[in-house]
Design an enzyme around this catalytic site. Structure first.
Site, mmCIF file in Angstrom:
data_model
loop_
_atom_site.group_PDB
_atom_site.id
_atom_site.type_symbol
_atom_site.label_atom_id
_atom_site.label_comp_id
_atom_site.label_asym_id
_atom_site.label_seq_id
_atom_site.Cartn_x
_atom_site.Cartn_y
_atom_site.Cartn_z
ATOM 1 N N TRP A 165 0.813 -1.223 0.000
ATOM 2 C CA TRP A 165 0.000 0.000 0.000
ATOM 3 C C TRP A 165 0.845 1.272 0.000
ATOM 4 O O TRP A 165 0.331 2.351 -0.251
ATOM 5 C CB TRP A 165 -0.919 0.020 1.235
ATOM 6 N N PRO A 190 -3.243 -5.649 -6.072
ATOM 7 C CA PRO A 190 -2.727 -4.558 -5.239
ATOM 8 C C PRO A 190 -3.121 -4.767 -3.784
ATOM 9 O O PRO A 190 -3.976 -5.607 -3.480
ATOM 10 C CB PRO A 190 -3.456 -3.330 -5.806
ATOM 11 N N GLY A 242 6.514 -6.474 -0.309
ATOM 12 C CA GLY A 242 5.770 -6.387 0.951
ATOM 13 C C GLY A 242 6.637 -6.858 2.092
ATOM 14 O O GLY A 242 7.871 -6.768 2.026
ATOM 15 N N SER A 243 6.009 -7.376 3.109
ATOM 16 C CA SER A 243 6.747 -7.744 4.317
ATOM 17 C C SER A 243 7.544 -9.037 4.119
ATOM 18 O O SER A 243 7.173 -9.893 3.311
ATOM 19 C CB SER A 243 5.774 -7.917 5.477
ATOM 20 N N GLU A 264 10.765 -8.341 -3.021
ATOM 21 C CA GLU A 264 11.231 -7.017 -2.563
ATOM 22 C C GLU A 264 10.643 -6.818 -1.180
ATOM 23 O O GLU A 264 9.471 -6.469 -1.044
ATOM 24 C CB GLU A 264 10.726 -5.920 -3.513
ATOM 25 N N LEU A 265 11.446 -7.052 -0.136
ATOM 26 C CA LEU A 265 10.883 -7.155 1.220
ATOM 27 C C LEU A 265 11.297 -5.976 2.104
ATOM 28 O O LEU A 265 11.788 -4.966 1.619
ATOM 29 C CB LEU A 265 11.312 -8.494 1.821
ATOM 30 N N CYS A 298 10.114 1.461 2.339
ATOM 31 C CA CYS A 298 10.985 0.333 2.659
ATOM 32 C C CYS A 298 12.444 0.747 2.709
ATOM 33 O O CYS A 298 13.250 0.109 3.366
ATOM 34 C CB CYS A 298 10.793 -0.765 1.631
ATOM 35 N N GLU A 395 11.781 -2.677 11.501
ATOM 36 C CA GLU A 395 11.318 -1.517 10.744
ATOM 37 C C GLU A 395 10.217 -0.807 11.544
ATOM 38 O O GLU A 395 9.224 -1.437 11.898
ATOM 39 C CB GLU A 395 10.643 -2.077 9.488
#
Ligand code: NAP
Length: 497
Positions: A165, A190, A242-243, A264-265, A298, A395
């Site tokens: 998001w 999405p 995302g996570s 892509e974390l 991120c 994070e």
């Protein structure tokens, strides 16, 4: 047809961009069950739209149609695919203001940042429109007389994307543009909190001629979508942003079908300021990278490491710059910090804040999170931070700058690398030798040297270790959607002379 449950209070030049249906099989789809997902504006807590929660059979249909879309799309010439991608880019530019408004309405980010994200998102399409023409293969010197050896990159097939998001447009275009440039079709799911930007992009893609199932956007329950995507033998590539937790789960789910993956974390970026840094530049970089999207990126610095000789000067200057960041509604042109995405995000910031204070940090700017309306948190600056604190390990994803003081270069590097994550890292120094040394020593997929804004379409974006693998953007981005075919030609034996 637009089936909006309520007219959004925002004015659009092209109201048709506001879509509350999914787009697959080259058509707008309302969803069979009538089940809907509510989209809430984080700045007002009001429901602004309802999108379909697609059932399993509809998701499967989207993939079957994407297979046909793939066959159609790959058969076009590279020049034709390039031209259609270029049109998509131009349409995004032409509708920039509407797209930015949709984004601020669903995600909350300041309107100027939304405009910036539309430019950034569109730049990936422009880049890959060019790369589409450069899917070069390779000729290899033969090992035997009469042989010809060649390597052909081919599109991998139907690709799917699951996106977060925090960048509702850019996280889609940097996957979709690369996939389409390579000749693949793509189905995007999405984030449920921000589907409207994705649907607006689907509307423009279709207008650009990326049609007949080449590009689709589906919405629905994430676990169901993930299951359908990974169980399908039609899907050859999954790209996820995302996570780390969900990334791991998807990797497990992809194992039986061996789908190619890009992950892509999350990150835990260090931002090091050495004694010889230009303080003004370092503060400028810190504000730009830390407070973009109210700290919900991120690659935003999660840990500030400041060398003893410059610590107080840097903290004073950073505090001043942070106190000038106006907090409010994203549609206010002056506002720089807005609501976090939801109450859960505020809770996490509060947990990190309280844990840090309990373990000895000092709050030099800001207040305890959770007291302001609409999930707002004013920027927080903490000093005296140690690696034992939660905000150093995880994070925070909010507007908190935690500062730790260190003494030697070796200590700074060791502290920066003491994390399993490796997405982005930043450091500031005016010493040329140090800039080479530290740039090489930092364990991270991307490093900003005297630079806080590192993302662009020309460069390969991505992480290492627990931040995932795969690259988006650059010439490497298209390779994620290609597979290599090696052809070995022997003599055909038909030569008459
Ligand atoms: P998230 O909870 O992992 O969600 C990301 C996406 O995965 C959403 O579309 C979500 O759908 C979906 N999802 C959740 N559970 C799923 C499941 N079991 N199966 C399939 N899909 C599932 O992450 P987030 O909170 O949206 O995003 C924040 C994270 O993304 C941060 O860690 C951030 O660092 C990372 N991020 C990384 C990059 C990068 O390039 N490395 C860029 C941006 C963000 P729903 O929305 O429907 O739940």
């Amino acid at each position: 047809m637009n089936t909006s449950a309520q007219t959004p209070a925002i004015e659009f030049k092209t109201p048709a961009l506001w879509r509350e249906q999914c787009f697959y099989a080259g058509q707008w789809q309302a969803g069979d069950s009538g089940e809907r997902i509510e989209v809430v504006n984080p700045a007002t807590d009001k429901v602004i739209a309802r999108v379909p929660s697609l059932a399993k059979h509809e998701l499967e249909k989207a993939l079957t149609e994407a297979q046909q879309g793939f066959e159609y799309w790959r058969a076009l010439t590279a020049l034709e695919r390039s031209a259609r991608l270029r049109r998509w880019f131009e349409l995004m530019q032409a509708h920039k203001e509407d797209l930015a408004r949709i984004m601020t309405a669903e995600q909350g980010k300041p309107i100027n940042e939304s405009r910036g994200e539309i430019d950034y998102a569109a730049s990936y399409i422009e880049w890959f429109a060019e790369e589409a023409k450069r899917g070069y293969g390779e000729m290899i010197p033969a090992s035997k007389a009469g042989q010809h050896l060649l390597v052909r990159p081919e599109p991998i097939g139907v690709s799917v994307a699951i996106t977060p998001w925090n960048f509702p447009a850019a996280m889609i275009t940097r996957k979709a543009a690369a996939a389409l440039a390579a000749g693949c079709s793509m189905v995007v799911k999405p984030a449920s909190m921000t589907p409207l930007s994705a649907l607006a992009l689907a509307y423009l893609a279709d207008k650009a001629g990326i049609d007949n199932g080449a590009f689709s956007v589906v919405t629905g329950d994430s676990a169901t979508v993930g299951q359908v995507f990974t169980e399908s033998r039609l899907v050859k590539k999954l790209s996820f942003t995302g996570s780390t937790q969900v990334g791991r789960k998807l990797m497990e789910q992809c194992a039986p079908n061996l789908q190619k993956l890009s992950l892509e974390l999350g990150g835990n970026a260090p931002f090091i300021v050495f004694d010889d840094a230009d303080v003004e530049m370092a503060v400028k970089g810190a504000i730009g990278s830390k407070f973009r999207n109210t700290g919900q990126t991120c690659v935003c610095p999660n840990r500030f490491l400041v060398q003893a000789g410059i610590h107080d000067k840097f903290v004073t200057a950073l505090k001043k710059a942070m106190s000038e960041l106006k907090l409010g509604d994203g549609f206010d042109e002056e506002v720089k910090q807005t609501s976090l995405i939801n109450a859960g995000a505020v809770d996490k910031v509060k947990r990190h804040y309280l844990d840090a204070l309990e373990k000895g940090a000092e709050c030099v700017l800001g207040d305890e999170p959770g007291t302001l309306e609409h999930n707002r948190v004013a920027p927080i600056l903490l000093t005296g931070v140690t690696p034992k604190m939660q905000l150093w390990q995880e994070e925070t994803f909010g507007p908190v700058a935690p500062v730790l003081q260190f003494t030697t270069e070796a200590e700074g590097i060791e502290l920066a690398n003491a994390t399993p994550f490796g997405l982005a890292a930043y450091f500031y120094t005016q010493n040329l030798d140090r800039s080479w040394r530290v740039g090489q020593a930092l364990e991270s997929g991307m490093v900003g040297v005297n630079e806080g804004g590192i993302s662009n379409a020309m460069a390969p974006f991505g992480g290492i270790d627990q931040s995932g693998f795969g690259r988006e953007g650059g010439r490497q981005g298209m390779q994620e959607y290609q597979q290599l075919k090696y052809l070995c030609y022997g003599p055909a034996g038909s030569d008459s002379d």
